[in-house]
Design a protein around this motif. Structure first.
Motif, PDB file in Angstrom:
ATOM      1  N   ASP A   1     -60.235  -4.609  19.588  1.00 17.25           N
ATOM      2  CA  ASP A   1     -59.967  -6.033  19.376  1.00 17.25           C
ATOM      3  C   ASP A   1     -58.483  -6.337  19.553  1.00 17.25           C
ATOM      4  O   ASP A   1     -58.088  -7.476  19.778  1.00 17.25           O
ATOM      5  CB  ASP A   1     -60.404  -6.441  17.977  1.00 17.25           C
ATOM      6  N   LYS A   2     -57.649  -5.312  19.463  1.00 16.00           N
ATOM      7  CA  LYS A   2     -56.186  -5.416  19.561  1.00 16.00           C
ATOM      8  C   LYS A   2     -55.659  -4.039  19.920  1.00 16.00           C
ATOM      9  O   LYS A   2     -56.400  -3.196  20.398  1.00 16.00           O
ATOM     10  CB  LYS A   2     -55.596  -5.884  18.220  1.00 16.00           C
ATOM     11  N   ASN A   3     -54.341  -3.830  19.711  1.00 22.67           N
ATOM     12  CA  ASN A   3     -53.705  -2.511  19.798  1.00 22.67           C
ATOM     13  C   ASN A   3     -53.522  -1.966  21.208  1.00 22.67           C
ATOM     14  O   ASN A   3     -53.371  -0.756  21.385  1.00 22.67           O
ATOM     15  CB  ASN A   3     -54.412  -1.481  18.914  1.00 22.67           C
ATOM     16  N   ILE A   4     -53.500  -2.825  22.207  1.00 26.29           N
ATOM     17  CA  ILE A   4     -53.028  -2.411  23.529  1.00 26.29           C
ATOM     18  C   ILE A   4     -51.634  -2.990  23.719  1.00 26.29           C
ATOM     19  O   ILE A   4     -51.382  -4.146  23.389  1.00 26.29           O
ATOM     20  CB  ILE A   4     -53.975  -2.879  24.645  1.00 26.29           C
ATOM     21  N   TYR A   5     -50.728  -2.162  24.200  1.00 25.78           N
ATOM     22  CA  TYR A   5     -49.365  -2.581  24.537  1.00 25.78           C
ATOM     23  C   TYR A   5     -49.260  -2.617  26.059  1.00 25.78           C
ATOM     24  O   TYR A   5     -49.726  -1.701  26.745  1.00 25.78           O
ATOM     25  CB  TYR A   5     -48.344  -1.589  23.987  1.00 25.78           C
ATOM     26  N   SER A   6     -48.638  -3.677  26.581  1.00 24.05           N
ATOM     27  CA  SER A   6     -48.542  -3.795  28.030  1.00 24.05           C
ATOM     28  C   SER A   6     -47.357  -4.674  28.415  1.00 24.05           C
ATOM     29  O   SER A   6     -46.600  -5.145  27.559  1.00 24.05           O
ATOM     30  CB  SER A   6     -49.845  -4.369  28.602  1.00 24.05           C
ATOM     31  N   THR A   7     -47.215  -4.886  29.720  1.00 27.69           N
ATOM     32  CA  THR A   7     -46.147  -5.713  30.277  1.00 27.69           C
ATOM     33  C   THR A   7     -46.766  -6.761  31.199  1.00 27.69           C
ATOM     34  O   THR A   7     -47.887  -6.572  31.702  1.00 27.69           O
ATOM     35  CB  THR A   7     -45.169  -4.865  31.105  1.00 27.69           C
ATOM     36  N   PRO A   8     -46.052  -7.858  31.477  1.00 28.76           N
ATOM     37  CA  PRO A   8     -46.590  -8.854  32.409  1.00 28.76           C
ATOM     38  C   PRO A   8     -46.897  -8.282  33.790  1.00 28.76           C
ATOM     39  O   PRO A   8     -47.904  -8.648  34.406  1.00 28.76           O
ATOM     40  CB  PRO A   8     -45.475  -9.901  32.472  1.00 28.76           C
ATOM     41  N   ARG A   9     -46.054  -7.382  34.281  1.00 22.37           N
ATOM     42  CA  ARG A   9     -46.302  -6.813  35.622  1.00 22.37           C
ATOM     43  C   ARG A   9     -47.577  -5.979  35.642  1.00 22.37           C
ATOM     44  O   ARG A   9     -48.330  -6.006  36.625  1.00 22.37           O
ATOM     45  CB  ARG A   9     -45.094  -5.986  36.068  1.00 22.37           C
ATOM     46  N   ASP A  10     -47.810  -5.214  34.578  1.00 23.82           N
ATOM     47  CA  ASP A  10     -49.046  -4.440  34.502  1.00 23.82           C
ATOM     48  C   ASP A  10     -50.257  -5.359  34.368  1.00 23.82           C
ATOM     49  O   ASP A  10     -51.307  -5.133  34.984  1.00 23.82           O
ATOM     50  CB  ASP A  10     -48.999  -3.473  33.322  1.00 23.82           C
ATOM     51  N   LEU A  11     -50.123  -6.409  33.576  1.00 22.12           N
ATOM     52  CA  LEU A  11     -51.236  -7.342  33.400  1.00 22.12           C
ATOM     53  C   LEU A  11     -51.517  -8.138  34.674  1.00 22.12           C
ATOM     54  O   LEU A  11     -52.655  -8.549  34.911  1.00 22.12           O
ATOM     55  CB  LEU A  11     -50.954  -8.286  32.232  1.00 22.12           C
ATOM     56  N   LEU A  12     -50.511  -8.312  35.496  1.00 22.24           N
ATOM     57  CA  LEU A  12     -50.725  -8.944  36.805  1.00 22.24           C
ATOM     58  C   LEU A  12     -51.602  -8.041  37.674  1.00 22.24           C
ATOM     59  O   LEU A  12     -52.545  -8.514  38.327  1.00 22.24           O
ATOM     60  CB  LEU A  12     -49.385  -9.203  37.496  1.00 22.24           C
ATOM     61  N   LYS A  13     -51.329  -6.748  37.669  1.00 25.73           N
ATOM     62  CA  LYS A  13     -52.174  -5.797  38.414  1.00 25.73           C
ATOM     63  C   LYS A  13     -53.611  -5.853  37.902  1.00 25.73           C
ATOM     64  O   LYS A  13     -54.576  -5.840  38.680  1.00 25.73           O
ATOM     65  CB  LYS A  13     -51.628  -4.378  38.259  1.00 25.73           C
TER      66      LYS A  13
END
Length: 401
Positions: free
Chosen positions: A286-298
């Protein structure tokens, strides 16, 4: 007679030696095989979307960049943002900005490679892994949860009703907080603990399954356990194999409480007071993923690829399932949406956990991705939806009148 016996004995010794040597050779091969790097489990994997569309013109980029910059400076005046922000079209970044600190004490700057807690935007990623498993026929959308998690106590709940928040289950954050006989908050809660509590502590449903929509984190904590059961891998490893590694999301990971509690980016209240970890911080899905905008764009580009899911399953993802009352807001399979009478649809997911706020917007028709993440609490993260008007006919107001 004696010579014959000796010869027979020698023959037996030779045969025994051959058998022993052969057995040793086989055993050695077995050992070598077990010590070798075994191939990864055959799991369905996300595929990057190749960008075959023509490049955006410099004029287009500059025009949009000016409008976005104006919005950014108005939304977060005097460099008040503390996080990361990106707008892209057809996979091409138009605008991105990284400001503030991942840790105010150490003055560690947030950069394009700083993973921030994406809070409930994690649900989109959990849903994506489940959908890939459904697409690969490893599990079925309408499959009863108790056929996978044997101790699961609610017989009518399916994978679909977990995905679209129609299970009727209660939020684990509430039923573990109110009664010490159910859970001692001095102990760190895990996904398995949530399941065991529901199975043994008579935690009834809030309402009959599939009767109505109720957003509930417990749904996605259970989906994470289903991923583990089906893949026979810890959730963090399954997500890495299905999504993160195939898409080259090198700055994305699932928070592991024991491993990461002292090193992950700190979260803060709006006044910069640090928010510590609590007993709920080990539950994932439900939570607990860490990421960046560039990774989320991929990630977003891959979700909009024709290879993501079969057309039939893809259409079910972006369908609203909660139509008890007339309105524009709805929820699909792991994605929020706004559906207007004009036929225009807006797909997104927001998040909030401790001081972390997040917004993931995918304008599917226009090929636009908008990501905003912050580790210092602010509701302004959610205002980035207004930028949709720069790319399509969305009834938001970019400027206050």
């Amino acid at each position: 007679m004696k010579m014959k016996f000796i010869k027979k004995a020698n023959i037996l010794q030779i045969l025994t030696l051959i058998i022993v040597l052969s057995s040793c050779t086989k055993e050695k091969k077995k050992i070598e095989l077990s010590d070798a790097q075994l191939p990864k489990s055959t799991l369905p994997k996300m595929k990057p979307l190749r960008n075959d569309l023509p490049k955006l013109t410099a004029e287009y980029i500059n025009t949009k960049k000016r409008d976005i910059d104006s919005f950014y400076n108005k939304n977060w005046p005097n460099n008040s943002a503390n996080g990361s922000f990106l707008v892209a079209k057809n996979g091409q970044i138009i605008y991105e900005k990284y400001e503030g600190y991942s840790n105010f004490r150490n003055k560690t700057l947030i950069t394009k490679s700083t993973p921030l807690h994406i809070a409930s935007v994690s649900k989109v990623i959990t849903a994506t892994a489940i959908l890939k498993l459904i697409n690969a026929k490893r599990v079925h959308l309408d499959q009863k949860v108790n056929t996978i998690l044997k101790e699961f106590p609610y017989p009518d709940v399916t994978i679909k009703t977990l995905l679209n928040h129609r299970s009727g289950m209660r939020n684990y954050a509430y039923f573990t907080d109110r009664d010490k006989s159910i859970w001692d908050r001095h102990n760190i809660l895990t996904n398995q603990d949530v399941l065991t509590i529901m199975a043994t502590k008579d935690i009834g449903l809030e309402f009959k399954t599939d009767m109505r929509f109720s957003y509930c984190n417990t749904n996605y904590a259970m989906l994470a356990l289903i991923i583990e059961k089906i893949t026979k891998l810890p959730y963090k490893d399954a997500m890495k194999q299905i999504i993160f590694e195939p898409l080259g999301m090198k700055n994305t990971y699932v928070f592991d409480y024991e491993r990461d509690k002292d090193t992950a980016v700190t979260s803060y209240k709006g006044n910069k007071v640090e928010i510590g970890k609590d007993y709920l911080d080990a539950v994932y899905g439900d939570k607990n993923i860490y990421s960046t905008p560039r990774d989320l764009l991929k990630f977003d580009r891959a979700r909009n690829s024709s290879s993501f899911l079969t057309p039939k399953l893809q259409s079910q993802v972006y369908k609203g399932y909660s139509n008890e009352r007339k309105g524009t807001k709805n929820y699909g399979l792991g994605i929020r949406m706004v559906n207007w009478d004009t036929g225009q649809n807006f797909y997104f997911h927001n998040g909030w956990w401790h001081g972390n706020t997040s917004s993931y917007i995918t304008l599917r028709k226009e090929g636009v991705t908008i990501i905003a993440l912050s580790n210092k609490f602010t509701r302004k993260t959610y205002d980035v939806r207004k930028l949709a008007v720069l790319f399509g006919d969305y009834p938001f107001k970019l400027k206050d009148e």
